[in-house]
Enzyme design. Structure first.
Site, short mmCIF file in Angstrom:
data_model
loop_
_atom_site.label_atom_id
_atom_site.label_comp_id
_atom_site.label_asym_id
_atom_site.label_seq_id
_atom_site.Cartn_x
_atom_site.Cartn_y
_atom_site.Cartn_z
N ASP A 67 0.85 -1.19 0.00
CA ASP A 67 0.00 0.00 0.00
C ASP A 67 0.88 1.24 0.00
O ASP A 67 1.15 1.81 1.06
CB ASP A 67 -0.87 0.03 1.27
CG ASP A 67 -2.13 -0.80 1.15
OD1 ASP A 67 -2.96 -0.49 0.28
OD2 ASP A 67 -2.28 -1.75 1.93
N ARG A 137 -6.97 10.84 1.14
CA ARG A 137 -6.58 9.75 0.24
C ARG A 137 -7.32 9.87 -1.09
O ARG A 137 -6.99 9.17 -2.05
CB ARG A 137 -6.87 8.40 0.90
CG ARG A 137 -6.11 8.19 2.19
CD ARG A 137 -6.66 7.00 2.97
NE ARG A 137 -6.42 5.74 2.27
CZ ARG A 137 -6.99 4.59 2.62
NH1 ARG A 137 -7.88 4.56 3.62
NH2 ARG A 137 -6.72 3.48 1.96
N HIS A 180 -12.83 -0.89 8.45
CA HIS A 180 -11.95 -1.63 9.35
C HIS A 180 -12.68 -1.97 10.65
O HIS A 180 -12.34 -2.93 11.33
CB HIS A 180 -10.71 -0.80 9.70
CG HIS A 180 -9.78 -0.60 8.55
ND1 HIS A 180 -9.90 0.44 7.66
CD2 HIS A 180 -8.68 -1.31 8.15
CE1 HIS A 180 -8.93 0.37 6.77
NE2 HIS A 180 -8.18 -0.68 7.04
N ASP A 250 -10.37 -6.03 -0.45
CA ASP A 250 -9.78 -5.31 0.67
C ASP A 250 -9.49 -6.36 1.74
O ASP A 250 -9.89 -7.52 1.60
CB ASP A 250 -10.74 -4.23 1.17
CG ASP A 250 -10.03 -3.09 1.90
OD1 ASP A 250 -8.84 -3.24 2.23
OD2 ASP A 250 -10.67 -2.06 2.16
#
Length: 471
Positions: A67, A137, A180, A250
């Site tokens: 990443d 991001r 998450h 993911d």
């Protein structure tokens, strides 16, 4: 290939350590799809190069992913902050050639380190200021403009032979939940997605992106399953956008897809996803074997067609082509980009050495504990600068003694205590400069406002330069 080899070929686990353990090397030799590197695996570029050389020494075409978005999300520079600004800063700079060049520089560095797959760029949009996980991001909120930058990033990265990965399909932009931690449900119709969120992904596909990452996001019109496990989401990506490359999950160990990693792996493959990213919580040899056995059992009981597993293995393997080392890394391009992205509003004028107040907040899991804060950079540039560690307005006022206060935030609009502290300092009547390192929120009434559009090392350095020049 045997069923066990096919099952191993779609797995991209993380692991502990800065060298490849023997069990991992054996798995790679036996056909493991690849690995994903995290900050915990990185010391410096030379060490990463040695690590990937060991992996490629047992199988040259192993997938090595990372990443390296640039900006707030960095792995190569995890210990000191990225040498390039992230997407939001590049979007603010508004220069597609610059975005392409920054991506090519990142890619050249990754290629030299032996990395074949970069899990970037983020093609998500900023559609709400309450989004806790994407923020800077993203290239911005305009889908067409963001799409152009996504395409430029993909082109720059893939020009040097490193596969790009547009993420997180269908887009986190309207979510207010970090996947998450929990499962976001997007308050969007399919038509809204098609006209807004999917625009940057369509641009990535048209630019030839080699992989796309699914997000753990529920679109009610596609059913109750998150996109990662949802055949309707995969169908939209394949049929509507025309994507033919590898679809990557993911992290399957994220809370949004539940606690059963084996079940999630089988569901994702059955839905049409190809490569399974498992890196957040490192696996060991026994954990990998359990997953492989679970996938094999699903094939044997007829739940997962062997042909689907073979297709997924082929697409995953295509991401392992070793990149050729190219001489394209430019260690100075990040500063040039960060300077161009900087925005100053109001009158920026220091009365002397300032007092700096870095209002640190907990980073998202995606960002991790990367160094953040303007204080050290202003201390270097303006002798006599004082750095305070307090959240009390009266203590700041007492320390000011007529000096300029530089208060630094990371999305003050999402952290009431930080916003209220800035407003309190304004109400006292202090000479106040507000430096916002996240997505810019509302103006808080300070004499000057500096938006860096990111908290990377170069964004902070660029802000320190500009502020120091105002003395």
């Amino acid at each position: 290939m045997s069923l066990h080899q096919l099952a191993a070929a779609v797995l991209l686990p993380g692991f502990h350590g800065t060298t490849a353990p023997d069990w991992l090397l054996k798995r790679v030799a036996d056909g493991l799809g690849g690995v994903v590197l995290f900050g915990r695996n990185v010391v410096d570029d030379a060490q990463v190069t040695s690590l990937t050389a060991a992996l490629r020494g047992v199988r040259p075409d192993v997938v090595v992913g990372i990443d390296e978005e640039g900006g707030d999300v960095t792995r190569l520079d995890f210990g000191r902050g990225s040498e390039v600004p992230g997407n939001h800063a590049l979007g603010a700079a508004g220069d597609l050639g610059l975005t392409r060049a920054v991506a090519a520089s990142i890619g050249a560095r990754l290629a030299a380190c032996g990395v074949s797959l970069n899990l970037a760029p983020s093609a998500d949009l900023v559609l709400t200021l309450d989004d806790p996980v994407i923020g800077v991001r993203s290239f911005g909120s305009d889908p067409v403009a963001a799409g152009r930058h996504v395409a430029a990033f993909v082109e720059g990265m893939q020009t040097v032979g490193v596969a790009a990965c547009a993420k997180h399909f269908p887009g986190h932009g309207a979510s207010t939940v970090d996947s998450h931690e929990a499962l976001p449900v997007l308050p969007r119709t399919v038509e809204e997605l098609r006209d807004v969120e999917l625009v940057p992904f369509r641009a990535a596909v048209q630019a030839g992106v080699r992989s796309i990452m699914t997000g753990h996001l529920v679109v009610p019109a596609w059913g109750s399953l998150p996109a990662t496990l949802n055949p309707n989401a995969v169908a939209a990506l394949r049929d509507e956008l025309g994507f033919t490359g590898a679809i990557i999950t993911d992290g399957l160990d994220m809370k949004a897809v539940g606690g059963d990693l084996a079940q999630g792996s089988v569901q994702a493959l059955t839905a049409g996803v190809d490569a399974l990213c498992l890196g957040g919580e490192p696996l060991d040899d026994a954990g990998l074997q359990w997953l492989i056995d679970s996938i094999v059992a699903a094939v044997e009981r007829g739940e997962l067609p062997r042909s689907r597993l073979e297709e997924a293995a082929r697409r995953t393997a295509a991401l392992g082509t070793p990149p050729a080392a190219v001489d394209g890394h430019d260690p100075e391009i990040g500063m040039r980009a960060a300077r161009k992205a900087l925005e100053v509003h109001g009158t920026l004028k220091l009365s002397g050495p300032p007092v700096v107040l870095d209002l640190a907040v907990a980073p998202s899991i995606a960002v991790g504990e990367v160094p953040w804060g303007l204080g050290p950079y202003l201390v270097e540039r303006v002798p006599g600068t004082t750095v305070l560690d307090t959240r009390a307005a009266d203590e700041v006022a007492a320390a000011a003694e007529g000096r300029t206060i530089v208060v630094v935030t990371r999305e003050a609009h999402r952290h009431p205590w930080a916003r209220e502290l800035v407003l309190s300092l304004v109400s006292i009547g202090l000479d106040l400069v507000h430096v916002e390192t996240g997505v810019p929120g509302p103006d808080l009434g300070t004499a000057a406002r500096v938006n860096t559009h990111g908290g990377s090392r170069v964004c902070l350095r660029a802000a320190a330069e500009r502020i120091a020049a105002s003395t």
